[in-house]
Design an enzyme around this catalytic site. Structure first.
Site, short mmCIF file in Angstrom:
data_model
loop_
_atom_site.label_atom_id
_atom_site.label_comp_id
_atom_site.label_asym_id
_atom_site.label_seq_id
_atom_site.Cartn_x
_atom_site.Cartn_y
_atom_site.Cartn_z
N ASP A 115 -33.33 4.69 0.16
CA ASP A 115 -34.76 4.39 0.08
C ASP A 115 -35.22 3.35 1.07
OD1 ASP A 115 -35.31 6.08 -1.94
OD2 ASP A 115 -35.21 4.58 -3.54
N LYS A 135 -39.90 5.76 0.63
CA LYS A 135 -41.34 5.77 0.37
C LYS A 135 -41.79 4.38 0.77
CE LYS A 135 -40.24 7.90 -4.03
NZ LYS A 135 -40.28 7.67 -5.46
N MET A 174 -44.24 -4.09 -7.84
CA MET A 174 -45.15 -3.07 -7.29
C MET A 174 -46.61 -3.52 -7.36
SD MET A 174 -43.40 0.42 -8.64
CE MET A 174 -43.23 0.08 -10.38
#
Ligand code: SAH
Length: 514
Positions: A44, A66, A181
């Site tokens: 990732d 991502k 996040m």
């Protein structure tokens, strides 16, 4: 029939491995071992690509990153990919930032594997929820401030009617709160906490790229953090820490106060250096971009001498670790047994080569006091050389001196070029891309050949990039190539180079890196 047992057909398995928060040292031993064994690695955006150094060159490496809204593969595609690779019998490492089960959808990937009837194992990792604050000098708990902590996602929209998060309970919770996040939702998150009665004076901080060399921290209060983040243009990936523990940062800020913190330094990698310079600079807090400049490629050899080596030579000369590795690997490929070498005596130059020879349970008959091929040539007496047969496998850059001297003394030298050095064109770890996109404050050169190899890559020299040179010889080469040398090591050693950087690092403009 051979009495070597047949390998059973391979059963595929997926390992969901936590890559840790970023610092290359914060990967578990289990994770490292599995990377070294993997056939396929799917990693990732938040995994440090340095971890890929543990992966075998033949393994397949897939980036499933991502970053923000930029999805290379959708989650469904990632799930399908893992299942497909495991079904094909592969040992698949699914490398995920931090801990695989702390957000980031590791649980869903495991469920897919169960549904497909495939084997899997989970290797926990150090989560950024704890590590990023720790590297910002913020302990997640402390007897005086917090006897618990909660980790939540900022992806939830707190203004949504049916928020899955009980904001009222959260505002009341006395422990440390860590939000992962959704930096862009910071205002909504702090707003929801304040609306439910949280104290606006509660210390709060944002830690961006925690534990990486490029870590950035913004400390404020719950009431002001969103404004300050906006004013500073503070972006993801970051964790938000809210609670009294943040006030300990003033006292415990151990990482960001290191002498080279905030300096991005390019280290041009050469065989000889083998990462010593990088790891020492990293420990001084620098953000290191290790850019390999050269790669070694095998050269096909079609010489009958390989087939009846035994008895044809008196001496085998090995002048570098690479020469030793290439020679023995090819020799064993051909013969399958080291004893096919016969009674040949082995001469080496340096300790690195000696170690490679000993690792193959072979003895060394000659090694000079000074580690140069001239010294090795000088170590042979004339009467010893006359009429003797020397095997000398080497790379395309090995000097002519040794075989010439031996021939002049009446020896018969057979040479093979087993490998050649070519400019590195791959960028497996993305460090070259980072350099081109983000620039750097320093680039170090530990030898003339490092300078020449770098020059050959033809990368642009961004403004503000300063050169640190190992010594006068390297500096002369650099100037000849048209570069300006900003600092030179007083003593031509790795320590000397670091000393020079530390001295001028104090005056370097930190703004030159973004
Ligand atoms: N499994 C991961 C979290 C994945 S969710 C873990 O345990 O750390 C992705 C979020 O993690 C990012 O948006 C950011 O909030 C956080 N994150 C991951 N690595 C980070 C780092 N090095 N510094 C700061 N935040 C990080």
């Amino acid at each position: 029939m051979s009495d070597v047992p047949q390998q059973p057909s391979k059963q595929g398995i997926a390992y969901l491995v936590g890559a840790g928060p970023g610092d290359a040292g914060l990967l578990t031993l289990r994770g490292r071992d599995l990377l070294a064994r993997a056939d396929v690695v799917i990693y990732d955006y938040l995994c440090n690509p340095d971890h890929l150094d543990h992966v075998r060159p033949e393994a397949e490496i897939i980036y499933a990153g991502k970053s923000g809204g930029n999805h290379t593969l959708t989650q469904d595609q990632i799930n399908a990919l893992i299942v497909e690779k495991v079904r094909a019998g592969g040992t698949v490492v699914r490398l995920k930032g931090g801990d695989p089960f702390v957000f980031g959808r590791g649980g869903e990937e495991a469920q897919e594997l169960v549904a497909a009837g495939l084997a899997f194992e989970v290797v926990p990792g150090i989560t950024s929820a704890i590590a990023a604050p720790a590297y910002a000098g913020i302990p997640i708990t402390h007897r005086d401030f917090a006897s618990g902590f909660t980790v939540l996602t900022g992806h939830e929209d707190p203004t949504k009617e049916n928020s899955a998060i009980d904001w009222e309970a959260l505002a009341r919770f006395k422990g440390t709160k860590v939000v992962l996040m959704g930096v862009e939702r910071l205002r909504a998150v702090s707003g929801a906490l304040l609306a439910h009665g949280a104290d606006p004076a509660t210390p709060a901080a944002l830690v961006r790229w925690g534990t990486w060399g490029k870590q950035e921290t913004l400390a404020a209060t719950l009431g002001t953090l969103a404004d300050e983040a906006e004013a500073r243009g503070f972006k993801a990936p970051a964790v938000t820490v809210i609670g009294g523990v943040v006030s300990l940062r003033g006292e415990l800020n151990w990482f960001e106060t290191r002498p080279l913190f905030g300096q991005r330094i390019v280290v041009t990698r050469t065989r000889a250096q083998a990462g010593v310079l990088s790891s020492r600079l990293r420990e001084l807090g620098a953000d290191i971009l290790e850019i390999p400049t050269i790669r070694i490629e095998p050269v096909p050899v079609s010489d009958g001498a390989w087939d009846d080596f035994s008895g044809r030579f008196d001496w085998l000369l090995l002048t570098s670790p690479n020469a030793a590795d290439f020679f023995f690997d090819r020799f064993l490929e051909r013969h399958g047994d080291i004893r096919a070498l016969g009674p040949v005596k082995i001469a080496v130059v340096g300790p690195g080569t000696a170690a490679r020879v000993r690792a193959r349970a072979l003895g060394i008959a000659r090694q000079p006091q000074v580690f140069t091929s001239e010294a090795l040539a000088a170590a042979f007496a004339e009467e010893e050389v006359r009429g003797k047969r020397f095997a000398f496998p080497h790379g395309d850059l090995a000097g002519e001196g040794l075989p010439e001297t031996l021939r002049a003394l009446g020896g018969v030298v057979t040479e093979w070029i087993l490998y050649r050095t070519v400019p590195e064109t791959e960028d497996r770890r993305g460090t070259r891309r980072r350099f081109e996109e983000e620039g750097a404050s320093w680039i170090t050169f530990a030898s003339s050949s490092a300078a020449e190899n770098w020059h050959r890559l033809g990368l642009a020299h961004p403004p503000g990039l300063r050169i640190a040179s190992m010594g006068p010889v390297t500096s002369a080469t650099l100037r000849k190539l048209g570069y300006e040398v900003a600092v030179e090591a007083a003593e031509s050693t790795i320590s000397g180079l670091i000393e020079a950087l530390l001295k001028s690092g104090k005056t370097a403009e930190k703004e030159s890196i973004q």
